[in-house]
Design a protein around this motif. Sequence first.
Motif, mmCIF file in Angstrom:
data_model
loop_
_atom_site.group_PDB
_atom_site.id
_atom_site.type_symbol
_atom_site.label_atom_id
_atom_site.label_comp_id
_atom_site.label_asym_id
_atom_site.label_seq_id
_atom_site.Cartn_x
_atom_site.Cartn_y
_atom_site.Cartn_z
ATOM 1 N N ARG A 143 0.847 -1.194 0.000
ATOM 2 C CA ARG A 143 0.000 0.000 0.000
ATOM 3 C C ARG A 143 0.887 1.250 0.000
ATOM 4 N NH1 ARG A 143 -3.367 -1.204 5.377
ATOM 5 N NH2 ARG A 143 -1.212 -1.114 6.084
ATOM 6 N N ASP A 191 2.619 1.861 3.375
ATOM 7 C CA ASP A 191 3.559 0.881 3.905
ATOM 8 C C ASP A 191 4.976 1.201 3.425
ATOM 9 O OD1 ASP A 191 1.442 -0.435 5.122
ATOM 10 O OD2 ASP A 191 1.079 -1.714 3.375
ATOM 11 N N LEU A 219 4.270 -2.876 7.760
ATOM 12 C CA LEU A 219 2.852 -2.657 7.499
ATOM 13 C C LEU A 219 2.296 -1.822 8.644
ATOM 14 C CD1 LEU A 219 1.819 -6.249 6.335
ATOM 15 C CD2 LEU A 219 2.666 -4.343 4.955
ATOM 16 N N MET A 273 -1.965 -1.828 10.676
ATOM 17 C CA MET A 273 -2.410 -3.141 10.229
ATOM 18 C C MET A 273 -3.653 -3.525 11.031
ATOM 19 S SD MET A 273 -0.366 -6.729 10.063
ATOM 20 C CE MET A 273 -0.712 -7.012 11.787
ATOM 21 N N GLU A 274 -4.664 -3.981 10.305
ATOM 22 C CA GLU A 274 -5.935 -4.267 10.959
ATOM 23 C C GLU A 274 -5.902 -5.584 11.722
ATOM 24 O OE1 GLU A 274 -5.539 -3.838 7.669
ATOM 25 O OE2 GLU A 274 -5.979 -1.682 7.595
ATOM 26 N N ASP A 275 -5.378 -6.637 11.110
ATOM 27 C CA ASP A 275 -5.341 -7.947 11.756
ATOM 28 C C ASP A 275 -4.239 -8.778 11.114
ATOM 29 O OD1 ASP A 275 -6.404 -8.859 9.254
ATOM 30 O OD2 ASP A 275 -8.423 -8.447 9.998
ATOM 31 N N GLU A 276 -4.061 -10.011 11.622
ATOM 32 C CA GLU A 276 -2.999 -10.884 11.125
ATOM 33 C C GLU A 276 -3.219 -11.265 9.660
ATOM 34 O OE1 GLU A 276 -2.157 -14.276 13.449
ATOM 35 O OE2 GLU A 276 -2.022 -13.187 15.356
ATOM 36 N N GLU A 277 -4.495 -11.311 9.245
ATOM 37 C CA GLU A 277 -4.776 -11.715 7.868
ATOM 38 C C GLU A 277 -4.145 -10.756 6.879
ATOM 39 O OE1 GLU A 277 -8.766 -12.499 6.782
ATOM 40 O OE2 GLU A 277 -9.169 -13.745 8.539
ATOM 41 N N ARG A 278 -4.099 -9.483 7.260
ATOM 42 C CA ARG A 278 -3.480 -8.485 6.371
ATOM 43 C C ARG A 278 -2.014 -8.827 6.135
ATOM 44 N NH1 ARG A 278 -2.926 -5.232 2.199
ATOM 45 N NH2 ARG A 278 -1.359 -3.625 2.569
ATOM 46 N N ALA A 279 -1.281 -9.129 7.217
ATOM 47 C CA ALA A 279 0.125 -9.494 7.081
ATOM 48 C C ALA A 279 0.281 -10.762 6.251
ATOM 49 C CB ALA A 279 0.759 -9.667 8.450
ATOM 50 N N GLN A 332 -1.766 -11.869 3.938
ATOM 51 C CA GLN A 332 -2.070 -11.582 2.538
ATOM 52 C C GLN A 332 -0.880 -10.923 1.840
ATOM 53 O OE1 GLN A 332 -5.550 -9.156 2.816
ATOM 54 N NE2 GLN A 332 -6.921 -10.865 3.324
ATOM 55 N N VAL A 333 -0.242 -9.966 2.524
ATOM 56 C CA VAL A 333 0.922 -9.311 1.931
ATOM 57 C C VAL A 333 2.041 -10.326 1.711
ATOM 58 C CG1 VAL A 333 2.719 -7.569 2.299
ATOM 59 C CG2 VAL A 333 0.342 -7.057 2.878
#
Length: 925
Positions: free
Chosen positions: A538, A541, A555, A558-564, A566-567
């Motif tokens: 993004r 970032d 990052l 970061m909203e949650d672990e899923e974001r990390a 996904q990246v």
Amino acid sequence: MNNNNAAVVEMSRTDFLKANLRLILAWPLLCLALCAVLWTATLLQLEAEKKVAQQQALDSVASLSKAYSQYLLRTLEQMDQLTLQLKYEWEKSQGRLRLDELKTQGMYALPQFAIVAILDRKGHAVTATAPLQRLRTSERSDFLLRHWRSNSSALRIGLGRVNDGVAKGDDDTLVHFTRRLEDADGNFDGVLLISIHSAYFSEFYDSVNFGKFGMSAMVGEEGELFSTRLGTRVLPVQGTPFFDTSFLETDSGSIQSGGRVAFSDKQARYVGWQALKAYPFTAVVGLADVEVLHPYEETRTIYMWIAAAVSLLLMGFTVIATVLSLRLAWRHHLSAGVRNAYRMATEGTSDGFYIIAALRDEAGAIIDFEIVDCNEPGARFFGVRRDQLLGMRMQERAHEQYFRDLMHSYRAAMESGFSEEEIELQEGNPFQLRWIRRRLVRSGERLAVTLQDISTAKEHERDLRRLANEDGLTGLPNRHWLQQFLPNALARAAIDGHMLALLFIDLDGFKDINDTQGHAQGDKVLRAASLRLKAVLRPGDHVARLGGDEFIVILDPMEDEERAEQVAQRIALAFDEPFYLGLERHKMGASIGISLYPRDGSETDVLLKNADIAMYAVKAAGKGHHRFFQPELFETIRNRRELEQSLVSALEQDQFLVVYQPRVDAMSGQLCSMEALVRWMHPLHGMVPPLEFIAVAESSGLISQLGEVVIEKVCQQMARWKGYGMELVPVSINVSARQFGRGDVHEVLASALARHRIEARLIEVEITESAMMDEQNRAVEQLAAIRALGVRLLVDDFGTGYSSLSQLQKFAMDGLKIDRAFTMELGRSEQGEVFVRAILSMAHALGMSVVAEGVETAEQLEILRALQCNEVQGYYVSRPVPAEQMLELMLKRFLIPQKSRVLPPYSAVAGHASPLVVSLESPSK
């Protein structure tokens, strides 16, 4: 009456003289007073200007020294990594690496590399890119002795000169980068040497404007100079050309060198220095006084001319004023006021000067400002002529934001009497400038305004900050930037209460590209990798390069672990695409370790360390994917490190013991040899299984030392049995691949046999198939040296490695041991018996004896007897036992029932006795 008239005339003349005498005396005195004030103000102003110029010079050399220190730090880190890489390649090649060939291929061919060499223990060149005659003998002896005395493998940096008998260029000074080389046992095995021309460390000078008489120097912790640059000349670094080096006692700073600290050319300079954080060096830069203060000297000349002109004008005015009326004197007073106001605004020929008059209403409030005078440079700032600017009022352009702010600044200056500030202008400003310095001085109802364009200086300052925080190869932020940025990002995350993620990325397969294609192609891959990383992030970032092929992605937020996750998946997908170098496609991948704030830590170093640990866990699990940090990963690494330290202590405190497992003749059941297995008796944890420590000993390099301990203990025990009058059976020593690759097994064996007076015929050496495959030519030499002692050779765990029939013929082994995996299949499947029959037939055809390991049942024994296997070993015969119980088995001699029809043992046919075996592994033999 005439007398009276004469008296009146005389009295009038006297009164006239008295009146004019006052004027004659007053105006010269006033002139002298004005001149005194003029010259005092001029000198004070010049002194203030000089202090400002000196402070700017000190700030400039301080900034330059920091930038130079970052340049030197990056250069030394590259040399550190280069020596580590070369050390690894040398050890990996088992001494077969040829630097002259690498130089021909483009490695170490850059002009800064004077010598790249590998020296043995005596200082002789094993391989080098240039003749060692270029080095002085004393220097070579010095760093050999230094590394021989110290066990540290850290990089050492020294200073030397090209030998007197060798042709020299402009720079005959060398900087030596050396590392200690060790054999697999940790003993001193030579020195890795890279010698760089000292001029290479002054190339930073070419990227920054130091002026004609500027200087740069790289100074060691003892004050010695490793690189020196004066203008365009690279000087030989002999002695210490500083008259006073006490300023180097502090890590950083800036001083004026006049008189106290002068360089060899006696040129006074402003000197700045900055100590490197990771290396014992200080970066020193200097700017010559005559160049730094040149603008000030020009200003001073102008001031002095103006002051002199005004003084002459005052003198002429005084002569005229003595004969003119009070009206002329009043006019002189008004003119002097205008000139004084204008003089206060004049500070240099390149700056803009303005006289601004305040306009008030009837109540005395300021309602507007008018430009009543200016100089041509000031008019050019507005893009008009001087006559067009005069008379302009601020309210005429009050619709522009800049002039509304300017009205506020003028009103504040009229109240305070003085204002000076540096202003970053927005786009569309009337000056078309980026940065200006504005000074406002009140004089009555007027303001003297000075505008100075400082855009170039600010741009230079920005470039210096960029050099310190940007990776020169990829353009990404570097480690220094990361150390500055991440603490602030964590503080913001703590305040806002959001998460932050660190992705530690290591490129898989990059080293192969770098080694096979060269560093230039490797640099292209790194630049392409940085573009791919930026493309999947993004805008908010960040991605930074730590060094080598390691990158950090931040990052935030970061909203949650899923974001990390996904990246990380997008990054892995981006690196699945091959990299193109010319027409060649190169496949790489990315191993990604992830740590989260605040779950995995709240400090920069902790988060980086945990992300690094997670990345290494990915590497260990097969590379090419991602993993979040977990506390147990840290525990695993810590436990492994503790086990390595415990192994070192165990070797020092003699905590290892040897147990013995007999081998018997398959037909007669008679003891014909035995295998010795190493065990670790820990003082706190008791008996440690071999499976827990053998692998760690292999990876840490302690296996060679452990192997020597086992050889010593076995020979010592055999001497003890011999002293009891026992009839000895041979011993076979299992040598690890790492110990065999070191190349001194025959020396260790010969020493132990001689020390304990054991005959060589009573010893065999077992090596694995992988050990023989390492380097075949060297393996042949090693095996020949061992066989020359009279020691027999066996192939251990045959069938699980890489051996072929041609290799067995080449190495001419005396026997082989069938791996227990084949023995376990006997009686279970027909295929198992086929494999064993094939191995026996091949071995016997080559005149080799065969030992079957892992015999646990009578059925397996009978099948092996039917197949005419020579010897058997396993739990069916006996478990491994201590030396005392082995003594009982030696007395017993026959350990299993013999076959009704006994065939002659293979040892009798081949003319060899069967050996006793020593193993460093945990067998189920």
